[in-house]
Design a protein around this motif. Sequence first.
Motif, PDB file in Angstrom:
ATOM      1  N   GLN A  55     -42.150  -5.338  31.160  1.00 58.54           N
ATOM      2  CA  GLN A  55     -41.369  -4.514  30.235  1.00 58.54           C
ATOM      3  C   GLN A  55     -39.904  -4.504  30.690  1.00 58.54           C
ATOM      4  N   PRO A  56     -38.977  -4.195  29.760  1.00 62.88           N
ATOM      5  CA  PRO A  56     -37.570  -4.074  30.168  1.00 62.88           C
ATOM      6  C   PRO A  56     -37.385  -3.122  31.357  1.00 62.88           C
ATOM      7  N   SER A  57     -38.212  -2.058  31.406  1.00 61.11           N
ATOM      8  CA  SER A  57     -38.059  -1.075  32.499  1.00 61.11           C
ATOM      9  C   SER A  57     -38.460  -1.647  33.862  1.00 61.11           C
ATOM     10  N   ASP A  58     -39.117  -2.810  33.879  1.00 64.63           N
ATOM     11  CA  ASP A  58     -39.510  -3.428  35.157  1.00 64.63           C
ATOM     12  C   ASP A  58     -38.354  -4.199  35.811  1.00 64.63           C
ATOM     13  N   ILE A  59     -37.289  -4.453  35.041  1.00 64.89           N
ATOM     14  CA  ILE A  59     -36.203  -5.318  35.542  1.00 64.89           C
ATOM     15  C   ILE A  59     -35.213  -4.518  36.398  1.00 64.89           C
ATOM     16  N   ASP A  60     -34.901  -5.069  37.585  1.00 68.70           N
ATOM     17  CA  ASP A  60     -34.053  -4.366  38.554  1.00 68.70           C
ATOM     18  C   ASP A  60     -32.629  -4.914  38.628  1.00 68.70           C
TER      19      ASP A  60
ATOM     20  N   ILE B 117     -13.706 -11.279  27.310  1.00 67.58           N
ATOM     21  CA  ILE B 117     -13.205 -11.479  28.684  1.00 67.58           C
ATOM     22  C   ILE B 117     -13.873 -10.438  29.582  1.00 67.58           C
ATOM     23  N   PHE B 118     -13.930  -9.211  29.136  1.00 63.77           N
ATOM     24  CA  PHE B 118     -14.787  -8.201  29.756  1.00 63.77           C
ATOM     25  C   PHE B 118     -15.154  -7.182  28.723  1.00 63.77           C
ATOM     26  N   PRO B 119     -16.243  -6.459  28.842  1.00 64.69           N
ATOM     27  CA  PRO B 119     -17.190  -6.486  29.955  1.00 64.69           C
ATOM     28  C   PRO B 119     -18.065  -7.749  29.916  1.00 64.69           C
ATOM     29  N   SER B 120     -18.886  -7.871  30.928  1.00 67.89           N
ATOM     30  CA  SER B 120     -19.711  -9.074  31.069  1.00 67.89           C
ATOM     31  C   SER B 120     -20.751  -9.164  29.950  1.00 67.89           C
ATOM     32  N   THR B 121     -21.149 -10.390  29.657  1.00 65.28           N
ATOM     33  CA  THR B 121     -22.237 -10.614  28.697  1.00 65.28           C
ATOM     34  C   THR B 121     -23.525  -9.976  29.221  1.00 65.28           C
ATOM     35  N   ALA B 122     -23.681  -9.952  30.536  1.00 68.16           N
ATOM     36  CA  ALA B 122     -24.897  -9.366  31.133  1.00 68.16           C
ATOM     37  C   ALA B 122     -25.056  -7.899  30.734  1.00 68.16           C
ATOM     38  N   THR B 123     -23.930  -7.166  30.682  1.00 69.69           N
ATOM     39  CA  THR B 123     -24.040  -5.742  30.313  1.00 69.69           C
ATOM     40  C   THR B 123     -24.396  -5.594  28.832  1.00 69.69           C
TER      41      THR B 123
ATOM     42  N   VAL C 155     -29.430  -0.723  35.700  1.00 68.07           N
ATOM     43  CA  VAL C 155     -29.528  -1.653  36.844  1.00 68.07           C
ATOM     44  C   VAL C 155     -28.233  -2.476  36.930  1.00 68.07           C
ATOM     45  N   PRO C 156     -27.947  -3.081  38.087  1.00 73.23           N
ATOM     46  CA  PRO C 156     -26.752  -3.926  38.184  1.00 73.23           C
ATOM     47  C   PRO C 156     -26.819  -5.080  37.183  1.00 73.23           C
ATOM     48  N   ALA C 157     -25.655  -5.399  36.607  1.00 75.26           N
ATOM     49  CA  ALA C 157     -25.581  -6.486  35.615  1.00 75.26           C
ATOM     50  C   ALA C 157     -24.238  -7.169  35.780  1.00 75.26           C
ATOM     51  N   PHE C 158     -24.260  -8.492  35.897  1.00 78.37           N
ATOM     52  CA  PHE C 158     -22.973  -9.209  36.003  1.00 78.37           C
ATOM     53  C   PHE C 158     -23.117 -10.645  35.534  1.00 78.37           C
ATOM     54  N   ASP C 159     -21.956 -11.252  35.195  1.00 83.59           N
ATOM     55  CA  ASP C 159     -21.928 -12.662  34.802  1.00 83.59           C
ATOM     56  C   ASP C 159     -21.545 -13.518  36.004  1.00 83.59           C
TER      57      ASP C 159
ATOM     58  N   SER D 102     -31.076 -14.489  46.986  1.00 79.30           N
ATOM     59  CA  SER D 102     -30.489 -13.857  48.180  1.00 79.30           C
ATOM     60  C   SER D 102     -30.597 -12.340  48.083  1.00 79.30           C
ATOM     61  N   MET D 103     -30.310 -11.789  46.903  1.00 77.64           N
ATOM     62  CA  MET D 103     -30.373 -10.330  46.738  1.00 77.64           C
ATOM     63  C   MET D 103     -31.817  -9.832  46.852  1.00 77.64           C
ATOM     64  N   MET D 104     -32.766 -10.615  46.325  1.00 77.27           N
ATOM     65  CA  MET D 104     -34.176 -10.196  46.359  1.00 77.27           C
ATOM     66  C   MET D 104     -34.730 -10.239  47.779  1.00 77.27           C
ATOM     67  N   VAL D 105     -34.248 -11.214  48.554  1.00 73.69           N
ATOM     68  CA  VAL D 105     -34.740 -11.352  49.934  1.00 73.69           C
ATOM     69  C   VAL D 105     -34.133 -10.257  50.818  1.00 73.69           C
ATOM     70  N   ARG D 106     -32.850  -9.935  50.537  1.00 77.92           N
ATOM     71  CA  ARG D 106     -32.138  -8.963  51.368  1.00 77.92           C
ATOM     72  C   ARG D 106     -32.599  -7.530  51.127  1.00 77.92           C
ATOM     73  N   SER D 107     -32.953  -7.218  49.858  1.00 78.62           N
ATOM     74  CA  SER D 107     -33.172  -5.817  49.503  1.00 78.62           C
ATOM     75  C   SER D 107     -34.519  -5.603  48.827  1.00 78.62           C
ATOM     76  N   ALA D 108     -35.168  -4.507  49.191  1.00 80.64           N
ATOM     77  CA  ALA D 108     -36.454  -4.154  48.572  1.00 80.64           C
ATOM     78  C   ALA D 108     -36.260  -3.655  47.142  1.00 80.64           C
ATOM     79  N   THR D 109     -35.000  -3.359  46.768  1.00 76.26           N
ATOM     80  CA  THR D 109     -34.704  -2.822  45.430  1.00 76.26           C
ATOM     81  C   THR D 109     -35.048  -3.811  44.324  1.00 76.26           C
ATOM     82  N   TYR D 110     -34.808  -5.102  44.606  1.00 73.55           N
ATOM     83  CA  TYR D 110     -34.900  -6.101  43.538  1.00 73.55           C
ATOM     84  C   TYR D 110     -36.245  -6.833  43.569  1.00 73.55           C
ATOM     85  N   LYS D 111     -37.146  -6.367  42.699  1.00 73.35           N
ATOM     86  CA  LYS D 111     -38.484  -6.977  42.664  1.00 73.35           C
ATOM     87  C   LYS D 111     -38.618  -7.941  41.496  1.00 73.35           C
ATOM     88  N   ASN D 112     -38.019  -7.573  40.360  1.00 75.86           N
ATOM     89  CA  ASN D 112     -38.048  -8.422  39.164  1.00 75.86           C
ATOM     90  C   ASN D 112     -36.626  -8.576  38.635  1.00 75.86           C
TER      91      ASN D 112
END
Length: 331
Positions: free
Chosen positions: A75-80, A92-98, A109-113, A130-140
């Motif tokens: 689900q969308p709520s599973d995404i970190d 130019i801003f904000p990012s397409t990710a947002t 959740v954090p979002a960036f291009d 790298s972010m998923m390996v470094r932090s327990a926050t990012y599972k999906n």
Amino acid sequence: MKHPSEHSVIFKGLGAYLPKNKLTNNELAQMVNTSDEWIRTRTGIVTRHIAQTEEKTSDMCTEAARLALKNAGLQPSDIDLIIVATVTSDKIFPSTATIVQKNLGLGPVPAFDLEAACSGFLYAIDVALSMMVRSATYKNVLVIGGEKLSTIVDWTDRSTCVLFGDAAGAAVLSKVNEARVGIIESVLGADGSNAELLHVPTGGIAMPTSNDVNKPFIKMNGKEVFKHAVRVMEKVARDVLSQTGIDIKDIDCVIPHQANQRIIESLVEHLKLSPEKVFINLSKVGNTSAASIPLALFDAIQEGRIKRGNWVLLVAFGAGLTWASTLIKWH
Ligand SMILES: CC(C)(COP(=O)(O)OP(=O)(O)OC[C@H]1O[C@@H](n2cnc3c(N)ncnc32)[C@H](O)[C@@H]1OP(=O)(O)O)[C@@H](O)C(=O)NCCC(=O)NCCS
């Protein structure tokens, strides 16, 4: 090795989106001085998809991401975290990710291009890993490559307008409690000294567009780009293999950036690959930059070309110049 623990990061679900409108070589031959025969023999491209005027990069990314979420069973709520790789962001801003975050109804959740041209998706995969390996926050994590290149193509320039198309591809990366599966290694590189071989010189801060002057269009030295593409893709593929001790003969499926059939054939020759192990879908989509690899990966899975346990090698090259390769043990 990026993650020596018992955890791995796998591709849990993939999605893709192609705009409905197709543009054929014969239609292009009515717009510029070219022919179906020239385009097919020099590039391997037959059709490409072109987005509607009102269809934005974020819309295509949203559709691809919806399908990736569905295929991942999440689900969308599973995404970190969400990362969008693109050179054609809506604004130019904000990012397409947002914008995609809002469209999908993700949490705060954090979002960036991320911008690394045609290597963008593999750069984004590396950053997510790298972010998923470094932090327990990012599972999906949602990683998307999406482009509306038709807006930066000069439709009067026959040397570039025949090459590109619009599309989006998306992947949900998920952490699993299993060692040495999924993304095994990733290598990135860039060479800014060759930036002007392939660039959009106008429309940015250095040379802004005003009224109809300085329209942002792709400019390219095709011959030089071709030579660099073959050289750096061969090198980065060899680098990722040598860092993991996997032999090229053990690779079950290679997915190169879908820029040109002849570039891919040259890569096959240089790496001494069996051509049947190399997945190509560019005849129907053209070069879709950051969307190219996730789109090809999606098609390869749909066609049953990749199975659990297979070794999959992704190799990209793009403006910057940039290059990247990712080795995956498919899960
Ligand atoms: C663009 C590309 C297909 C051109 O092929 P090429 O064999 O290098 O062709 P050239 O650029 O040498 O051009 C040869 C002739 O074809 C002409 N030509 C270029 N585009 C043409 C077209 N669409 N139709 C017909 N003729 C064309 C050129 O004007 C040139 O004519 P001339 O000899 O009279 O000057 C090729 O260089 C290429 O694919 N490069 C890599 C581009 C790429 O992938 N970029 C994205 C990387 S992420």
